[in-house]
Design a protein around this motif. Structure first.
Motif, PDB file in Angstrom:
ATOM      1  N   GLY A  56     -11.153   7.187   1.534  1.00  0.00           N
ATOM      2  CA  GLY A  56     -11.971   7.873   2.625  1.00  0.00           C
ATOM      3  C   GLY A  56     -13.140   7.461   3.080  1.00  0.00           C
ATOM      4  O   GLY A  56     -13.869   7.860   3.861  1.00  0.00           O
ATOM      5  N   GLY A  57     -13.713   6.308   2.393  1.00  0.00           N
ATOM      6  CA  GLY A  57     -14.665   5.402   2.864  1.00  0.00           C
ATOM      7  C   GLY A  57     -16.190   5.880   2.564  1.00  0.00           C
ATOM      8  O   GLY A  57     -17.075   5.387   2.702  1.00  0.00           O
ATOM      9  N   GLY A  58     -16.093   7.002   1.586  1.00  0.00           N
ATOM     10  CA  GLY A  58     -17.577   7.512   1.002  1.00  0.00           C
ATOM     11  C   GLY A  58     -17.957   6.805  -0.250  1.00  0.00           C
ATOM     12  O   GLY A  58     -17.189   5.956  -0.667  1.00  0.00           O
ATOM     13  N   ARG A  59     -19.196   6.884  -0.399  1.00  0.00           N
ATOM     14  CA  ARG A  59     -19.667   6.244  -1.659  1.00  0.00           C
ATOM     15  C   ARG A  59     -20.138   7.397  -2.482  1.00  0.00           C
ATOM     16  O   ARG A  59     -20.639   6.920  -3.606  1.00  0.00           O
ATOM     17  CB  ARG A  59     -21.071   5.536  -1.154  1.00  0.00           C
ATOM     18  N   GLY A  60     -20.039   8.758  -2.420  1.00  0.00           N
ATOM     19  CA  GLY A  60     -20.298   9.567  -3.486  1.00  0.00           C
ATOM     20  C   GLY A  60     -19.229   9.817  -4.464  1.00  0.00           C
ATOM     21  O   GLY A  60     -18.070   9.515  -3.966  1.00  0.00           O
ATOM     22  N   GLY A  61     -19.644  10.356  -5.623  1.00  0.00           N
ATOM     23  CA  GLY A  61     -18.677  10.692  -6.506  1.00  0.00           C
ATOM     24  C   GLY A  61     -17.681   9.812  -7.251  1.00  0.00           C
ATOM     25  O   GLY A  61     -17.853   8.808  -7.096  1.00  0.00           O
ATOM     26  N   LEU A  62     -16.491  10.497  -7.325  1.00  0.00           N
ATOM     27  CA  LEU A  62     -15.259   9.775  -7.661  1.00  0.00           C
ATOM     28  C   LEU A  62     -14.878   8.599  -6.576  1.00  0.00           C
ATOM     29  O   LEU A  62     -14.335   7.464  -7.007  1.00  0.00           O
ATOM     30  CB  LEU A  62     -14.107  10.476  -8.087  1.00  0.00           C
ATOM     31  N   MET A  63     -15.264   9.010  -5.434  1.00  0.00           N
ATOM     32  CA  MET A  63     -14.747   8.186  -4.090  1.00  0.00           C
ATOM     33  C   MET A  63     -15.713   6.650  -4.243  1.00  0.00           C
ATOM     34  O   MET A  63     -14.834   5.501  -4.322  1.00  0.00           O
ATOM     35  CB  MET A  63     -14.977   8.757  -2.867  1.00  0.00           C
TER      36      MET A  63
END
Ligand code: AMP
Length: 196
Positions: A44-51
């Protein structure tokens, strides 16, 4: 020209890290495994958490990482700028379509409502015949036990059937699950793709 990835796995997972470090530790192992076996990560392209954890580990291990993110989230500065390719789209629907198109298999790690929705969509699309790509659920430390029980309840109540249940692979262990997904997607057994 760069060698094309050996396979491409779309990973759905929490934008939060979860309550224990074990979740992030496993997400990092999953990302590293994909990179070390010459794979591509789609997420999903995010930088937070497990992503962020799975993406960073995959990048560190040399994976090609494709992030697909809606413009609104980029503007809120949630995007991971280190992705090999960051595809910015206008709608959630476009995002999920692109993620699915770029992947040979889908894997849901522990996560929240976004992860549930993505996992169910990949599964629904499979049962409707929109794709025939394997769909996996990592039941780390029993995180998805209650969900799996409920799904069996759905079978018992006559709203679902065993054929549908057979379209998902649930496993508590990340490595056999990844190997199963790669082989089910039609690729050689992972030990032959490249050594760790
Ligand atoms: P959740 O499980 O609710 O934390 O949502 C995580 C899933 O939804 C991921 O697999 C992403 O594809 C998507 N998602 C949710 N929040 C974000 C965010 N801030 N940035 C990028 N993707 C997100």
């Amino acid at each position: 020209m760069a060698t094309p990835p050996a396979f491409s796995i779309c990973v759905y997972c929490g934008s939060r890290p979860g309550s224990t470090p074990a979740f992030a530790q496993t997400a990092a192992l999953v990302g590293r495994w994909i990179g070390e076996h010459g794979g591509q990560l789609v997420y999903g392209g995010g930088r937070g958490g497990l992503m962020g954890v799975v993406a960073d580990a995959a990048l560190d291990a040399g994976a090609r990482v494709v992030g697909v993110i809606p413009r609104a989230l980029v503007e809120r500065e949630h995007a991971h700028r280190g992705c090999t390719e960051l595809l910015i789209v206008d709608t959630m629907h476009e995002r999920k379509r692109l993620m699915a198109e770029h992947a040979d298999a889908f894997l849901a790690l522990p996560g929240g409502i976004g992860t549930f929705e993505e996992f169910f969509e990949a599964w629904t699309w499979r049962q409707l015949g929109y794709h025939d790509k394997p769909v996996g659920l990592l039941n780390q430390d029993g995180y998805y036990d209650a969900l799996l029980d409920f799904l069996r309840h759905g079978v018992g109540a006559g709203f679902m059937d065993e054929g549908q249940m057979g379209m998902i692979a649930a496993n508590a262990q990340w490595q056999p699950l990844l190997e199963h997904l790669v082989v089910s997607a039609g690729f050689p057994a992972p030990h032959r793709l490249g050594a760790i």
